[in-house]
Write an enzyme that holds these catalytic residues in place. Sequence first.
Site, PDB file in Angstrom:
ATOM      1  N   LEU A 165     103.286  58.202 -10.707  1.00 38.53           N
ATOM      2  CA  LEU A 165     103.383  57.660  -9.345  1.00 38.53           C
ATOM      3  C   LEU A 165     103.325  56.140  -9.418  1.00 38.53           C
ATOM      4  O   LEU A 165     102.282  55.518  -9.202  1.00 38.53           O
ATOM      5  CB  LEU A 165     102.219  58.180  -8.489  1.00 38.53           C
ATOM      6  CG  LEU A 165     102.427  59.484  -7.706  1.00 38.53           C
ATOM      7  CD1 LEU A 165     101.330  59.637  -6.667  1.00 38.53           C
ATOM      8  CD2 LEU A 165     103.796  59.565  -7.080  1.00 38.53           C
ATOM      9  N   HIS A 166     104.451  55.527  -9.682  1.00 43.26           N
ATOM     10  CA  HIS A 166     104.479  54.083  -9.881  1.00 43.26           C
ATOM     11  C   HIS A 166     104.086  53.309  -8.622  1.00 43.26           C
ATOM     12  O   HIS A 166     103.044  52.667  -8.569  1.00 43.26           O
ATOM     13  CB  HIS A 166     105.886  53.633 -10.321  1.00 43.26           C
ATOM     14  CG  HIS A 166     106.420  54.340 -11.519  1.00 43.26           C
ATOM     15  ND1 HIS A 166     105.900  54.189 -12.790  1.00 43.26           N
ATOM     16  CD2 HIS A 166     107.459  55.202 -11.639  1.00 43.26           C
ATOM     17  CE1 HIS A 166     106.598  54.928 -13.645  1.00 43.26           C
ATOM     18  NE2 HIS A 166     107.546  55.554 -12.982  1.00 43.26           N
ATOM     19  N   ASP A 167     104.922  53.341  -7.613  1.00 45.73           N
ATOM     20  CA  ASP A 167     104.760  52.450  -6.455  1.00 45.73           C
ATOM     21  C   ASP A 167     103.518  52.713  -5.608  1.00 45.73           C
ATOM     22  O   ASP A 167     102.903  51.755  -5.102  1.00 45.73           O
ATOM     23  CB  ASP A 167     106.014  52.498  -5.568  1.00 45.73           C
ATOM     24  CG  ASP A 167     107.234  51.947  -6.301  1.00 45.73           C
ATOM     25  OD1 ASP A 167     108.360  52.326  -5.950  1.00 45.73           O
ATOM     26  OD2 ASP A 167     107.051  51.136  -7.237  1.00 45.73           O
ATOM     27  N   THR A 221     100.749  52.800 -14.456  1.00 45.76           N
ATOM     28  CA  THR A 221     101.294  53.889 -13.623  1.00 45.76           C
ATOM     29  C   THR A 221     101.472  55.177 -14.426  1.00 45.76           C
ATOM     30  O   THR A 221     101.429  56.280 -13.865  1.00 45.76           O
ATOM     31  CB  THR A 221     102.637  53.479 -12.979  1.00 45.76           C
ATOM     32  OG1 THR A 221     103.616  53.240 -14.008  1.00 45.76           O
ATOM     33  CG2 THR A 221     102.478  52.225 -12.129  1.00 45.76           C
TER      34      THR A 221
END
Length: 310
Positions: free
Chosen positions: A239-241, A193
């Site tokens: 932007l992890h998720d 990420t």
Amino acid sequence: MASKSILIDCDPGVDDAIALMLALRSPELTVEAITVVAGNVPLDLTQANARRICELMQRSDLPVYAGCPRPMLRPLITAAHVHGKTGLDGANLPAPEMPLCPQHGVNALIQQVLAAPEPITIATLGPLTNLAIALIQAPRLIDHIAEVVVMGGGLTFGNVTPVAEFNIYVDPHAARVVFEAGLPMTLISLDVTHQVLTTPDRLSALRSLGTPASQVAAAMLAHYGKTDCATWNLLGPPLHDPCVIAYLIAPDLFHGEPGHVAVETDSPLTLGQTVVSSPSQDSPLPPVNVIKSVDADGLYRLLCDRLAIA
Ligand code: RIB
Ligand code: CA
């Protein structure tokens, strides 16, 4: 191609919110339900934030369930310093009018999985408390789950401690239950990420789309992650998720390799560390598809393509 039925377990949270937006504008996916857990902010805020995003996306029909208000054993820690005290700082969305479903999120997760006509995919975007307790309560779930795609862990670094990532660190015991359950799993860690950074150009491209979702996403991203950027001198917030949802829509944007994931639950120094070992028949741990890289430009093209839809 038939749309893939998915359940999303999340702790909105700015990046969770953008992941929900992406999922709700992608015909490749059918979001059957959203379960919410305490994480980035306490449960009363995460569940209301999930409903705010559903209403923004004109999906007030979606069932949203509140799950666990705290980890299995440890006290809850939150991340308001990253997401703001509301959990969606910058969004300025009104209080939700759609109802929260009364069933507990763990029971809802169990019911949704068992009721699905085909094995269902679960996207986890927060601490794994809800899924872990569902698996303990109903072990037969694993026969009805097609895949669990987890945002969590760090292969070479952490974001809460030098070795532990937030979702795992908050509830390392739940993470162990999930990683040891023998489920078909894909892990998207910080190492991936952090390849997906919202640079100023990418933020401008989002903002220029002019749709309600893109405007809210851009406004949140302008606030979100300042701490991360300063800590790691990043060109923009990671932007992890949304990586989890992008993986479910366009897996070819990602490259993964098999491995085994162990979670540290005892050492005060390395609590929540995810230790990935190479595939081995002798490992007591089930195999996991460990994602190693992502086409970040391709992911942002996908995100802009979908958030351009009003
Ligand atoms: O470490 C990043 C993860 O923790 C993301 O899912 C973020 O939303 C928080 O839940
Ligand atoms: Ca999250």
